[in-house]
Scaffold this active site. Structure first.
Site, PDB file in Angstrom:
ATOM      1  N   GLY A  76      -4.889  10.842  12.608  1.00 38.27           N
ATOM      2  CA  GLY A  76      -5.149  12.276  12.739  1.00 38.27           C
ATOM      3  C   GLY A  76      -6.194  12.871  11.813  1.00 38.27           C
ATOM      4  N   THR A 138       1.317   6.108  -1.376  1.00 38.16           N
ATOM      5  CA  THR A 138       0.985   4.848  -0.701  1.00 38.16           C
ATOM      6  C   THR A 138       1.763   3.704  -1.332  1.00 38.16           C
ATOM      7  OG1 THR A 138      -0.670   3.083  -0.469  1.00 38.16           O
ATOM      8  CG2 THR A 138      -1.180   4.737  -2.079  1.00 38.16           C
ATOM      9  N   ASP A 140       0.656   0.850  -1.290  1.00 29.67           N
ATOM     10  CA  ASP A 140      -0.353  -0.083  -1.810  1.00 29.67           C
ATOM     11  C   ASP A 140      -0.755   0.210  -3.254  1.00 29.67           C
ATOM     12  OD1 ASP A 140      -0.344  -1.230   0.650  1.00 29.67           O
ATOM     13  OD2 ASP A 140      -2.321  -0.545   1.266  1.00 29.67           O
ATOM     14  N   MET A 182       1.984  -6.562   2.175  1.00 32.73           N
ATOM     15  CA  MET A 182       0.917  -5.595   2.438  1.00 32.73           C
ATOM     16  C   MET A 182      -0.009  -5.461   1.237  1.00 32.73           C
ATOM     17  SD  MET A 182       2.444  -2.625   4.873  1.00 32.73           S
ATOM     18  CE  MET A 182       2.645  -2.937   6.627  1.00 32.73           C
ATOM     19  N   ARG A 184      -4.128  -3.959   1.576  1.00 35.72           N
ATOM     20  CA  ARG A 184      -5.394  -4.192   2.293  1.00 35.72           C
ATOM     21  C   ARG A 184      -6.513  -4.613   1.348  1.00 35.72           C
ATOM     22  NH1 ARG A 184      -5.641  -1.880   7.265  1.00 35.72           N
ATOM     23  NH2 ARG A 184      -7.894  -1.703   7.194  1.00 35.72           N
ATOM     24  N   GLU A 235      -2.066  -9.151   2.330  1.00 30.26           N
ATOM     25  CA  GLU A 235      -2.696  -9.216   3.669  1.00 30.26           C
ATOM     26  C   GLU A 235      -4.220  -9.187   3.608  1.00 30.26           C
ATOM     27  OE1 GLU A 235      -1.666  -5.719   6.000  1.00 30.26           O
ATOM     28  OE2 GLU A 235      -2.180  -4.417   4.329  1.00 30.26           O
ATOM     29  N   ARG A 279       6.217 -23.035   5.519  1.00 36.22           N
ATOM     30  CA  ARG A 279       6.726 -21.975   6.396  1.00 36.22           C
ATOM     31  C   ARG A 279       6.178 -20.632   5.937  1.00 36.22           C
ATOM     32  NH1 ARG A 279       7.916 -25.885   8.725  1.00 36.22           N
ATOM     33  NH2 ARG A 279       9.921 -26.512   9.621  1.00 36.22           N
ATOM     34  N   HIS A 285       6.252  -4.248   7.937  1.00 38.42           N
ATOM     35  CA  HIS A 285       6.650  -2.852   7.733  1.00 38.42           C
ATOM     36  C   HIS A 285       8.006  -2.683   7.080  1.00 38.42           C
ATOM     37  CE1 HIS A 285       3.230  -2.599  10.385  1.00 38.42           C
ATOM     38  NE2 HIS A 285       3.075  -1.361   9.966  1.00 38.42           N
ATOM     39  N   ARG A 288       7.561  -0.698   4.141  1.00 41.21           N
ATOM     40  CA  ARG A 288       7.319   0.739   4.241  1.00 41.21           C
ATOM     41  C   ARG A 288       8.607   1.513   4.485  1.00 41.21           C
ATOM     42  NH1 ARG A 288       1.968   1.244   6.973  1.00 41.21           N
ATOM     43  NH2 ARG A 288       2.926   2.804   8.322  1.00 41.21           N
TER      44      ARG A 288
HETATM   45  O1  F6P Z   1       0.112   2.132   3.838  1.00 36.16           O
HETATM   46  C1  F6P Z   1      -0.910   1.185   3.709  1.00 36.16           C
HETATM   47  C2  F6P Z   1      -0.543   0.006   4.511  1.00 36.16           C
HETATM   48  O2  F6P Z   1       0.724  -0.346   4.136  1.00 36.16           O
HETATM   49  C3  F6P Z   1      -1.494  -1.172   4.385  1.00 36.16           C
HETATM   50  O3  F6P Z   1      -1.167  -2.067   3.381  1.00 36.16           O
HETATM   51  C4  F6P Z   1      -1.430  -1.782   5.754  1.00 36.16           C
HETATM   52  O4  F6P Z   1      -2.602  -2.477   6.044  1.00 36.16           O
HETATM   53  C5  F6P Z   1      -1.260  -0.597   6.613  1.00 36.16           C
HETATM   54  O5  F6P Z   1      -0.516   0.321   5.877  1.00 36.16           O
HETATM   55  C6  F6P Z   1      -0.605  -0.866   7.942  1.00 36.16           C
HETATM   56  O6  F6P Z   1      -0.464   0.332   8.620  1.00 36.16           O
HETATM   57  P1  F6P Z   1      -0.059   0.537  10.134  1.00 36.16           P
HETATM   58  O7  F6P Z   1       0.509  -0.728  10.661  1.00 36.16           O
HETATM   59  O8  F6P Z   1       0.957   1.647  10.077  1.00 36.16           O
HETATM   60  O9  F6P Z   1      -1.284   0.957  10.835  1.00 36.16           O
END
Ligand code: F6P
Length: 361
Positions: A76, A138, A140, A182, A184, A235, A279, A285, A288
């Site tokens: 958004g 965040t 992150d 997670m 990025r 990631e 493995r 998520h 999160r």
């Molecule tokens: O909030 C950041 C984050 O957790 C990143 O580490 C991850 O790449 C991203 O969100 C994934 O977000 P979504 O799957 O909600 O688009």
């Protein structure tokens, strides 16, 4: 004097958002102010039914709840609003409409709870005259100018718990267990959960890894009789000379590129060298969601109170932040200048390596 303020949550959700919302509502209503909750980030301004009053009744019982009662979106951006036209994703500028809705609401202040992306949008709206204060969110932990963002602590706890569980099965089966977490561009979750969970190898975006050195570290452990290894991979981690593993490129259904799959890619690479079973677990998520930790509940609540104090003193353009044990504020502009990355030569990395953890180099 009575005021009307609003709050929205933007970008990816994280544990502690409801604590912030509750903190804002409690501090504002305690001053006799009215609070409007904007649903689904900045998008909510485009739909009058998504701008609803938030009182004490609406925030009752939400402190331990994960997610955000206001909803959120990471698509958004009013300056580059995604729409589908003939099956293709296009962006249009709807900022004039958003600003006129904000004016119409007669807001004395808008609290934007978000990460780098949402706070950059907030800054643009500020420059167009919207009175905004920010709250850093965040998992992150990649925002500058705050010791830590809320949500990060809970995410690290989740990852550490996963590592504890992977450890025992790794040991029983004499396997290499890879956990993809997670992060990025910043490897905070990987590094701190890895340290807390006793990982043997931690791969973070800030230090491109050398697969042969990782192999050597795992084999050296085997020779010492440690016939298993636990590896944490952020990631956004990448091999030396290589690139990030992208799951979905930007421009399709996703506004930003979606990362994911580095755990599998790394394990395939390692299989070329290693005979041990490997493995991979992708935590995704789970990091999160869930109930916020004690730390995040307190931090989020205090950030909420601080946001109201900032509006009260007319300190627009400021973001609540944690410095040491104090909640204070900094310019949003400074917080989004660049990302808060791990320093490969810094103390945390040095301490991890002193603990015998291999960081891919
Ligand atoms: O909030 C950041 C984050 O957790 C990143 O580490 C991850 O790449 C991203 O969100 C994934 O977000 P979504 O799957 O909600 O688009």
């Amino acid at each position: 004097m009575s005021k009307r303020i609003a709050i929205l949550t933007g970008g990816g959700d994280c544990p502690g958002l409801n604590a912030v919302i509750r903190g804002v509502v409690k501090a504002a209503t305690g001053r006799g102010w009215e609070v409007i909750g904007i649903e689904d980030g900045f998008d909510g301004f485009l739909h009058p039914e998504k701008c609803r009053p938030l009182g004490i009744e609406e925030v009752r019982g939400i402190l331990p709840r994960g997610g955000t009662i206001l909803g959120t979106t990471n698509r958004g951006n009013p300056f580059s609003f995604p729409i589908m036209r003939e099956g293709k994703l296009e962006t249009v500028d709807v900022s004039d409409e958003v600003i006129s809705r904000i004016d119409h609401l007669g807001l004395a202040g808008l609290v934007v709870v978000g990460g780098d992306g949402s706070l950059k949008i907030a800054l643009e709206l500020m420059r167009r005259g919207v009175p905004i204060v920010g709250v850093p969110k965040t998992i992150d932990n990649d925002l500058l100018e705050t010791d830590v963002t809320f949500g990060y602590n809970t995410a690290v706890e989740t990852a550490t718990d996963a590592l504890d569980k992977l450890h025992s099965t790794a040991e029983s089966h004499h396997r290499v267990m890879v956990l993809e977490v997670m992060g990025r561009y910043a490897g905070w979750i990987a590094l701190e959960s890895g340290m807390a969970g006793g990982a043997d190898v931690i791969l973070i975006p800030e230090i491109p890894y050398d697969i042969e050195k990782v192999y050597a570290a795992i084999t050296a452990r085997c020779k010492r009789g440690r016939r298993f290894s636990v590896v944490v991979v952020a990631e956004g981690a990448l091999p030396k000379g290589g690139g990030r593993v992208v799951k979905e490129a930007a421009g399709g259904r996703s506004v930003v590129e979606r990362l994911g799959g580095v755990g599998e890619a790394f394990s395939n690479e390692l299989k070329g060298f290693l005979e041990m079973d490997i493995r991979v677990t992708v935590l995704g998520h789970l990091q999160r969601g869930g109930s916020p930790s004690t730390f995040d509940r307190c931090l989020g609540s205090r950030f909420g109170v601080k946001a109201v104090e900032l509006i009260e003193t007319g300190a627009f353009g400021q973001m609540a932040c944690l410095k040491g044990r104090h909640i204070t504020s900094v310019a949003i502009e400074d917080a989004v200048r660049s990302l808060n990355l791990i320093d490969p030569a810094g103390e945390l990395v040095r301490h991890a390596e002193a603990l015998g953890i291999m960081l891919g180099r």
